[in-house]
Design a protein around this motif. Sequence first.
Motif, PDB file in Angstrom:
ATOM      1  N   LEU A  21      11.558 -72.008  19.367  1.00 60.62           N
ATOM      2  CA  LEU A  21      10.465 -71.620  20.124  1.00 60.62           C
ATOM      3  C   LEU A  21      10.618 -70.592  21.037  1.00 60.62           C
ATOM      4  O   LEU A  21      11.518 -70.703  21.911  1.00 60.62           O
ATOM      5  CB  LEU A  21       9.729 -72.850  20.987  1.00 60.62           C
ATOM      6  N   GLN A  22       9.609 -69.602  20.846  1.00 57.64           N
ATOM      7  CA  GLN A  22       9.849 -68.552  21.846  1.00 57.64           C
ATOM      8  C   GLN A  22       9.016 -68.809  23.029  1.00 57.64           C
ATOM      9  O   GLN A  22       8.127 -69.252  23.000  1.00 57.64           O
ATOM     10  CB  GLN A  22       9.251 -67.160  21.073  1.00 57.64           C
ATOM     11  N   VAL A  23       9.658 -68.690  24.476  1.00 53.99           N
ATOM     12  CA  VAL A  23       8.847 -68.862  25.617  1.00 53.99           C
ATOM     13  C   VAL A  23       9.331 -67.628  26.353  1.00 53.99           C
ATOM     14  O   VAL A  23      10.273 -66.916  26.206  1.00 53.99           O
ATOM     15  CB  VAL A  23       9.313 -70.327  26.052  1.00 53.99           C
ATOM     16  N   PRO A  24       8.539 -67.548  27.708  1.00 59.24           N
ATOM     17  CA  PRO A  24       8.839 -66.251  28.184  1.00 59.24           C
ATOM     18  C   PRO A  24      10.180 -66.411  28.873  1.00 59.24           C
ATOM     19  O   PRO A  24      10.583 -67.254  29.459  1.00 59.24           O
ATOM     20  CB  PRO A  24       7.835 -66.651  29.736  1.00 59.24           C
ATOM     21  N   ALA A  67      13.162 -66.604  26.937  1.00 63.08           N
ATOM     22  CA  ALA A  67      13.966 -67.190  26.469  1.00 63.08           C
ATOM     23  C   ALA A  67      13.625 -67.745  24.861  1.00 63.08           C
ATOM     24  O   ALA A  67      12.494 -67.533  24.836  1.00 63.08           O
ATOM     25  CB  ALA A  67      14.709 -68.544  27.203  1.00 63.08           C
ATOM     26  N   THR A  68      14.501 -68.199  24.181  1.00 60.41           N
ATOM     27  CA  THR A  68      14.166 -68.667  22.864  1.00 60.41           C
ATOM     28  C   THR A  68      14.916 -70.110  22.762  1.00 60.41           C
ATOM     29  O   THR A  68      16.088 -70.107  23.051  1.00 60.41           O
ATOM     30  CB  THR A  68      14.977 -67.638  21.674  1.00 60.41           C
ATOM     31  N   LEU A  69      14.052 -70.962  22.879  1.00 60.00           N
ATOM     32  CA  LEU A  69      14.544 -72.396  22.705  1.00 60.00           C
ATOM     33  C   LEU A  69      14.991 -72.736  21.505  1.00 60.00           C
ATOM     34  O   LEU A  69      14.103 -72.775  20.620  1.00 60.00           O
ATOM     35  CB  LEU A  69      13.694 -73.287  23.556  1.00 60.00           C
ATOM     36  N   ALA A  70      16.267 -73.772  21.563  1.00 51.63           N
ATOM     37  CA  ALA A  70      16.395 -74.536  20.190  1.00 51.63           C
ATOM     38  C   ALA A  70      16.393 -76.048  20.574  1.00 51.63           C
ATOM     39  O   ALA A  70      16.506 -76.492  21.505  1.00 51.63           O
ATOM     40  CB  ALA A  70      17.817 -74.396  19.861  1.00 51.63           C
ATOM     41  N   TYR A  71      15.497 -76.749  19.767  1.00 53.75           N
ATOM     42  CA  TYR A  71      15.286 -78.160  19.910  1.00 53.75           C
ATOM     43  C   TYR A  71      15.335 -78.831  18.520  1.00 53.75           C
ATOM     44  O   TYR A  71      14.900 -78.231  17.421  1.00 53.75           O
ATOM     45  CB  TYR A  71      14.136 -78.613  20.661  1.00 53.75           C
ATOM     46  N   ASP A  72      15.863 -80.265  18.643  1.00 55.16           N
ATOM     47  CA  ASP A  72      15.798 -80.932  17.268  1.00 55.16           C
ATOM     48  C   ASP A  72      15.038 -82.304  17.395  1.00 55.16           C
ATOM     49  O   ASP A  72      14.804 -82.731  18.211  1.00 55.16           O
ATOM     50  CB  ASP A  72      17.455 -81.483  17.362  1.00 55.16           C
ATOM     51  N   ASP A  85      18.438 -77.802  23.891  1.00 54.99           N
ATOM     52  CA  ASP A  85      19.241 -77.071  24.847  1.00 54.99           C
ATOM     53  C   ASP A  85      18.212 -76.169  25.668  1.00 54.99           C
ATOM     54  O   ASP A  85      17.453 -75.492  25.476  1.00 54.99           O
ATOM     55  CB  ASP A  85      20.037 -76.039  23.937  1.00 54.99           C
ATOM     56  N   PRO A  86      18.596 -76.556  27.251  1.00 54.39           N
ATOM     57  CA  PRO A  86      17.814 -75.749  28.007  1.00 54.39           C
ATOM     58  C   PRO A  86      18.284 -74.394  28.053  1.00 54.39           C
ATOM     59  O   PRO A  86      19.089 -73.992  27.389  1.00 54.39           O
ATOM     60  CB  PRO A  86      18.454 -76.280  29.367  1.00 54.39           C
ATOM     61  N   ARG A  87      17.175 -73.545  28.408  1.00 53.08           N
ATOM     62  CA  ARG A  87      17.399 -72.008  28.460  1.00 53.08           C
ATOM     63  C   ARG A  87      18.669 -71.522  28.768  1.00 53.08           C
ATOM     64  O   ARG A  87      19.068 -72.050  30.150  1.00 53.08           O
ATOM     65  CB  ARG A  87      16.353 -71.341  29.145  1.00 53.08           C
ATOM     66  N   ALA A 146      10.457 -76.850  33.375  1.00 49.72           N
ATOM     67  CA  ALA A 146       9.220 -77.660  33.292  1.00 49.72           C
ATOM     68  C   ALA A 146       8.128 -77.047  32.195  1.00 49.72           C
ATOM     69  O   ALA A 146       7.747 -77.544  31.411  1.00 49.72           O
ATOM     70  CB  ALA A 146       8.490 -77.989  34.465  1.00 49.72           C
ATOM     71  N   ASP A 147       7.934 -75.554  32.510  1.00 47.14           N
ATOM     72  CA  ASP A 147       7.361 -74.916  31.536  1.00 47.14           C
ATOM     73  C   ASP A 147       7.659 -74.742  30.195  1.00 47.14           C
ATOM     74  O   ASP A 147       7.051 -74.921  29.211  1.00 47.14           O
ATOM     75  CB  ASP A 147       7.127 -73.605  32.144  1.00 47.14           C
ATOM     76  N   ASP A 148       8.966 -74.824  29.920  1.00 45.81           N
ATOM     77  CA  ASP A 148       9.584 -74.880  28.628  1.00 45.81           C
ATOM     78  C   ASP A 148       9.312 -76.233  27.886  1.00 45.81           C
ATOM     79  O   ASP A 148       9.082 -76.198  26.846  1.00 45.81           O
ATOM     80  CB  ASP A 148      11.222 -74.572  28.920  1.00 45.81           C
ATOM     81  N   LEU A 149       9.586 -77.363  28.757  1.00 51.70           N
ATOM     82  CA  LEU A 149       9.505 -78.559  28.491  1.00 51.70           C
ATOM     83  C   LEU A 149       7.788 -78.846  27.833  1.00 51.70           C
ATOM     84  O   LEU A 149       7.600 -79.496  26.662  1.00 51.70           O
ATOM     85  CB  LEU A 149       9.757 -79.693  29.234  1.00 51.70           C
ATOM     86  N   HIS A 150       6.920 -78.240  28.626  1.00 51.58           N
ATOM     87  CA  HIS A 150       5.510 -78.284  28.419  1.00 51.58           C
ATOM     88  C   HIS A 150       5.223 -77.652  27.031  1.00 51.58           C
ATOM     89  O   HIS A 150       4.610 -78.133  26.168  1.00 51.58           O
ATOM     90  CB  HIS A 150       4.826 -77.643  29.415  1.00 51.58           C
ATOM     91  N   ARG A 151       5.807 -76.597  26.831  1.00 53.49           N
ATOM     92  CA  ARG A 151       5.519 -75.706  25.764  1.00 53.49           C
ATOM     93  C   ARG A 151       6.317 -76.485  24.410  1.00 53.49           C
ATOM     94  O   ARG A 151       5.583 -76.389  23.231  1.00 53.49           O
ATOM     95  CB  ARG A 151       6.228 -74.361  25.822  1.00 53.49           C
ATOM     96  N   ILE A 152       7.271 -77.118  24.558  1.00 51.25           N
ATOM     97  CA  ILE A 152       7.871 -77.905  23.446  1.00 51.25           C
ATOM     98  C   ILE A 152       7.105 -79.084  23.078  1.00 51.25           C
ATOM     99  O   ILE A 152       6.587 -79.298  21.816  1.00 51.25           O
ATOM    100  CB  ILE A 152       9.305 -78.382  23.827  1.00 51.25           C
ATOM    101  N   ILE A 153       6.579 -79.828  24.125  1.00 49.97           N
ATOM    102  CA  ILE A 153       5.529 -80.788  24.032  1.00 49.97           C
ATOM    103  C   ILE A 153       4.325 -80.421  23.237  1.00 49.97           C
ATOM    104  O   ILE A 153       3.894 -81.011  22.131  1.00 49.97           O
ATOM    105  CB  ILE A 153       5.013 -81.687  25.350  1.00 49.97           C
TER     106      ILE A 153
END
Length: 293
Positions: free
Chosen positions: A12-15, A17-22, A63-65, A85-92
């Motif tokens: 997921l692209q976020v401001p 960073a690029t996040l990886a989640y499983d 994995d956090p940014r 928190a914003d990263d988690l909000h975007r994953i949700i």
Amino acid sequence: MTTEVGATTRSLQVPGATLAYDVRHAEGDGDGTPLLIIGSPMGASGFGTLAGHFLDRTVVTYDPRGVERSVKDDPTTESTPEQHADDLHRIIGALGGGPVDLFASSGGAVNALALVAAHPNDVRTLVAHEPPLATLVPDHEAALAATQAVADAYQAEGFGAGMARFIALVGHPGPFTPADATAPGPDPAMFGLPTGDDGSRNDPLLFQNLITCTHDQPDIEALRAAPTRIVIAVGTESEGQLAWRGGAAVAERLGTEPVRFPGDHGGFLGGEFGQSGKPDEFAARLREVLADT
């Protein structure tokens, strides 16, 4: 690094960073509410054992940014609880929106509290396990100075010196005194850490997250007003340590009692990073707490 068996990895692209989640989908019907299991700076690889105890739930780890597979655009910058928190909000949001259930440990618990304060409808139940909030303990001035001394040692002498001081910090029994910040740090060799300095200064723990996490000031009024059920968890074997005391301090401000979980700060670990807590008992306690809605 290996991800959980049966998990689908997404990005997921976020401001910034690029996040990886499983995402591990539930076996059978189960509870339709996803369960996020997070830490910081611990990534998904630290939660394989715990996630494996919830095969009846759709479980999401990440994995956090700046950690493992999640890449920051600029790793020479600090990461804040608000960014996490914003990263988690975007994953949700990418999962289809809240509310979700959330187990968050250590720095992840600090970030999860920031998430609930900013986006209260994202989380149904938050179990915040030992947030190391040096700002809230009665000896906060000395505790903040002791955490700053860890960061200063890293900047001055490199990873080994900083990590040795960090190990002493997290295991420190009881309140800090001003002398703890100025006393010489432990010899890194005592912990099998490098005694040299490779020159790097962008470590996810010792630089990117340590100070922003421990020095955070949670928005207690926003947390009290949120519809989220917030459970503060502390370990039965870590009483008196900074993260335990940080958790107890949050619970006091929220007008609740902390819930005791088996083991210490890493009670959920089942061999990850060569460490084992009491994962079976820990998972059973988490299931019990999540079910008590």
